[in-house]
Motif scaffolding. Structure first.
Motif, mmCIF file in Angstrom:
data_model
loop_
_atom_site.group_PDB
_atom_site.id
_atom_site.type_symbol
_atom_site.label_atom_id
_atom_site.label_comp_id
_atom_site.label_asym_id
_atom_site.label_seq_id
_atom_site.Cartn_x
_atom_site.Cartn_y
_atom_site.Cartn_z
ATOM 1 N N ALA A 1 0.831 -1.201 0.000
ATOM 2 C CA ALA A 1 0.000 0.000 0.000
ATOM 3 C C ALA A 1 0.868 1.255 0.000
ATOM 4 O O ALA A 1 0.498 2.275 -0.563
ATOM 5 N N ASP A 2 2.026 1.147 0.610
ATOM 6 C CA ASP A 2 3.000 2.234 0.697
ATOM 7 C C ASP A 2 4.381 1.574 0.617
ATOM 8 O O ASP A 2 4.536 0.456 1.106
ATOM 9 N N PRO A 3 5.380 2.216 0.024
ATOM 10 C CA PRO A 3 6.700 1.573 -0.050
ATOM 11 C C PRO A 3 7.246 1.098 1.297
ATOM 12 O O PRO A 3 7.963 0.115 1.377
ATOM 13 N N ARG A 4 6.863 1.770 2.376
ATOM 14 C CA ARG A 4 7.320 1.353 3.707
ATOM 15 C C ARG A 4 6.690 0.035 4.146
ATOM 16 O O ARG A 4 7.142 -0.582 5.109
ATOM 17 N N ASP A 5 5.644 -0.414 3.458
ATOM 18 C CA ASP A 5 4.957 -1.654 3.801
ATOM 19 C C ASP A 5 5.563 -2.871 3.105
ATOM 20 O O ASP A 5 5.045 -3.980 3.238
ATOM 21 N N PHE A 6 6.649 -2.680 2.358
ATOM 22 C CA PHE A 6 7.191 -3.831 1.627
ATOM 23 C C PHE A 6 7.604 -5.001 2.528
ATOM 24 O O PHE A 6 7.391 -6.155 2.151
ATOM 25 N N PRO A 7 8.180 -4.782 3.713
ATOM 26 C CA PRO A 7 8.476 -5.945 4.565
ATOM 27 C C PRO A 7 7.228 -6.779 4.875
ATOM 28 O O PRO A 7 7.294 -8.009 4.950
ATOM 29 N N ALA A 8 6.079 -6.125 5.009
ATOM 30 C CA ALA A 8 4.826 -6.859 5.223
ATOM 31 C C ALA A 8 4.464 -7.671 3.979
ATOM 32 O O ALA A 8 3.957 -8.795 4.079
ATOM 33 N N VAL A 9 4.731 -7.112 2.797
ATOM 34 C CA VAL A 9 4.485 -7.845 1.548
ATOM 35 C C VAL A 9 5.351 -9.094 1.499
ATOM 36 O O VAL A 9 4.875 -10.181 1.183
ATOM 37 N N ALA A 10 6.624 -8.947 1.824
ATOM 38 C CA ALA A 10 7.538 -10.091 1.799
ATOM 39 C C ALA A 10 7.102 -11.165 2.791
ATOM 40 O O ALA A 10 7.053 -12.355 2.454
ATOM 41 N N ALA A 11 6.754 -10.761 4.003
ATOM 42 C CA ALA A 11 6.306 -11.731 5.010
ATOM 43 C C ALA A 11 5.015 -12.411 4.569
ATOM 44 O O ALA A 11 4.848 -13.626 4.733
ATOM 45 N N PHE A 12 4.101 -11.646 3.985
ATOM 46 C CA PHE A 12 2.837 -12.194 3.500
ATOM 47 C C PHE A 12 3.084 -13.242 2.409
ATOM 48 O O PHE A 12 2.511 -14.337 2.441
ATOM 49 N N ARG B 1 16.656 -0.926 -1.263
ATOM 50 C CA ARG B 1 16.073 -1.694 -0.160
ATOM 51 C C ARG B 1 17.023 -2.673 0.512
ATOM 52 O O ARG B 1 16.642 -3.352 1.450
ATOM 53 N N GLY B 2 18.225 -2.806 0.012
ATOM 54 C CA GLY B 2 19.163 -3.768 0.582
ATOM 55 C C GLY B 2 18.955 -5.157 0.002
ATOM 56 O O GLY B 2 17.990 -5.416 -0.711
ATOM 57 N N ARG B 3 19.860 -6.039 0.326
ATOM 58 C CA ARG B 3 19.791 -7.407 -0.205
ATOM 59 C C ARG B 3 18.764 -8.224 0.590
ATOM 60 O O ARG B 3 18.810 -8.276 1.808
ATOM 61 N N PRO B 4 17.842 -8.855 -0.097
ATOM 62 C CA PRO B 4 16.824 -9.650 0.602
ATOM 63 C C PRO B 4 17.423 -10.893 1.252
ATOM 64 O O PRO B 4 18.384 -11.465 0.764
ATOM 65 N N PHE B 5 16.825 -11.300 2.357
ATOM 66 C CA PHE B 5 17.276 -12.491 3.071
ATOM 67 C C PHE B 5 16.053 -13.307 3.474
ATOM 68 O O PHE B 5 15.447 -13.064 4.500
ATOM 69 N N PHE B 6 15.686 -14.257 2.628
ATOM 70 C CA PHE B 6 14.464 -15.014 2.865
ATOM 71 C C PHE B 6 14.686 -16.285 3.668
ATOM 72 O O PHE B 6 13.736 -16.897 4.103
ATOM 73 N N GLN B 7 15.928 -16.704 3.892
ATOM 74 C CA GLN B 7 16.144 -17.892 4.718
ATOM 75 C C GLN B 7 15.616 -17.685 6.129
ATOM 76 O O GLN B 7 15.185 -18.622 6.768
ATOM 77 N N GLY B 8 15.648 -16.457 6.604
ATOM 78 C CA GLY B 8 15.134 -16.178 7.934
ATOM 79 C C GLY B 8 13.634 -16.365 8.035
ATOM 80 O O GLY B 8 13.106 -16.666 9.090
ATOM 81 N N LEU B 9 12.935 -16.198 6.920
ATOM 82 C CA LEU B 9 11.486 -16.364 6.924
ATOM 83 C C LEU B 9 11.057 -17.791 6.620
ATOM 84 O O LEU B 9 9.950 -18.184 6.951
ATOM 85 N N ALA B 10 11.896 -18.546 5.976
ATOM 86 C CA ALA B 10 11.558 -19.933 5.630
ATOM 87 C C ALA B 10 12.762 -20.826 5.905
ATOM 88 O O ALA B 10 13.342 -21.417 4.993
ATOM 89 N N PRO B 11 13.166 -20.965 7.182
ATOM 90 C CA PRO B 11 14.395 -21.694 7.491
ATOM 91 C C PRO B 11 14.322 -23.189 7.186
ATOM 92 O O PRO B 11 15.351 -23.821 6.999
ATOM 93 N N GLU B 12 13.126 -23.742 7.107
ATOM 94 C CA GLU B 12 12.988 -25.173 6.855
ATOM 95 C C GLU B 12 13.056 -25.506 5.368
ATOM 96 O O GLU B 12 13.047 -26.666 4.994
#
Length: 185
Positions: free
Chosen positions: A24-35, A63-74
C-alpha cells in the motif's frame, strides 16, 4: 472501508497459480515479503522442491539485499540476482517452467501485462506457485489469478509486557479474484 474481515473466504494458495502482491505504501514492503513467504509456506510441506527468490540488482540499492532464509528456514531457497527487471522476470518464468521449484517469489516494480501472463502460464506448466511482489501501487493490468494490496498494522499487544511490541500484524486486501469475491483479511 466497507469491507468486513472474511476469513472464511481466505483463498488458499493453489499450485499452478500466480498472485500479485503490492505494498500500500513503499514502507509496507516488509509486510508484503512476510505475507508472500507465509502464503508460499501454506501447503508446501508435501512439496520437497525449493523456493526460488528472484530480484533485480537495482532493488538492492534502495532496499538492501533480501534475506528469505530467515522467513523460511525449513526450506531450501535458491537466490537469483538478475541484472535488471526484464531478466528477473525471465528467470522467474524459466524457474516456473522447469518444474524444479515449488514456489517462485519475484520482485518487480511494474511488470508489464505480457510478463505477468507469461509468469501465470509458466506456473501452470510447471505445477508451481508464483508471487510477483512490488513495493508500490500500480495501475497496470495483471494476469495474476489473485491481486493483493498489503499494508502494515501496529503490532498486537504483548501478553506479558504492555510496553513491548507483540506479534506483527498486517492487513491484506484481496483487490481482484477470478474465482470469488474480493475481501479484506
Amino acid at each position: 472501508p466497507g469491507a468486513a474481515d472474511r476469513s472464511e473466504d481466505w483463498p488458499a494458495p493453489a499450485a499452478r497459480r500466480a498472485e500479485e502482491v503490492r505494498a500500500a505504501d513503499p514502507r509496507d514492503f516488509p509486510a508484503v515479503a512476510a505475507f508472500c513467504v507465509a502464503r508460499a509456506r501454506e501447503g508446501a510441506a508435501a512439496d520437497p522442491r525449493p523456493f526460488v527468490f528472484v530480484w533485480p540488482r537495482v532493488w538492492e540499492r534502495e532496499r538492501g539485499r533480501p534475506f528469505f532464509q530467515g522467513l523460511a528456514p525449513e526450506r531450501r531457497v535458491i537466490h537469483v540476482r538478475a541484472p535488471d527487471e526484464a531478466e528477473a522476470l525471465w528467470a522467474a518464468e524459466e524457474a516456473l517452467k522447469s518444474g524444479a521449484a515449488s514456489a517462485v517469489l519475484a520482485l518487480a516494480e511494474d511488470p508489464p501485462f505480457v510478463a505477468s501472463r507469461r509468469i501465470a502460464l509458466a506456473a501452470e506448466a510447471g505445477g508451481a506457485r508464483a508471487w510477483l511482489m512490488a513495493a508500490r501501487e500500480s495501475g497496470t493490468l495483471s494476469a495474476a489469478h489473485l491481486r493483493w494490496r498489503v499494508e502494515s498494522l501496529p503490532s498486537a499487544a504483548d501478553p506479558l509486557d504492555a510496553r513491548a511490541p507483540g506479534p506483527a500484524r498486517l492487513r491484506a486486501e484481496l483487490v481482484r479474484r477470478r474465482d470469488g469475491a474480493p475481501g479484506v483479511f
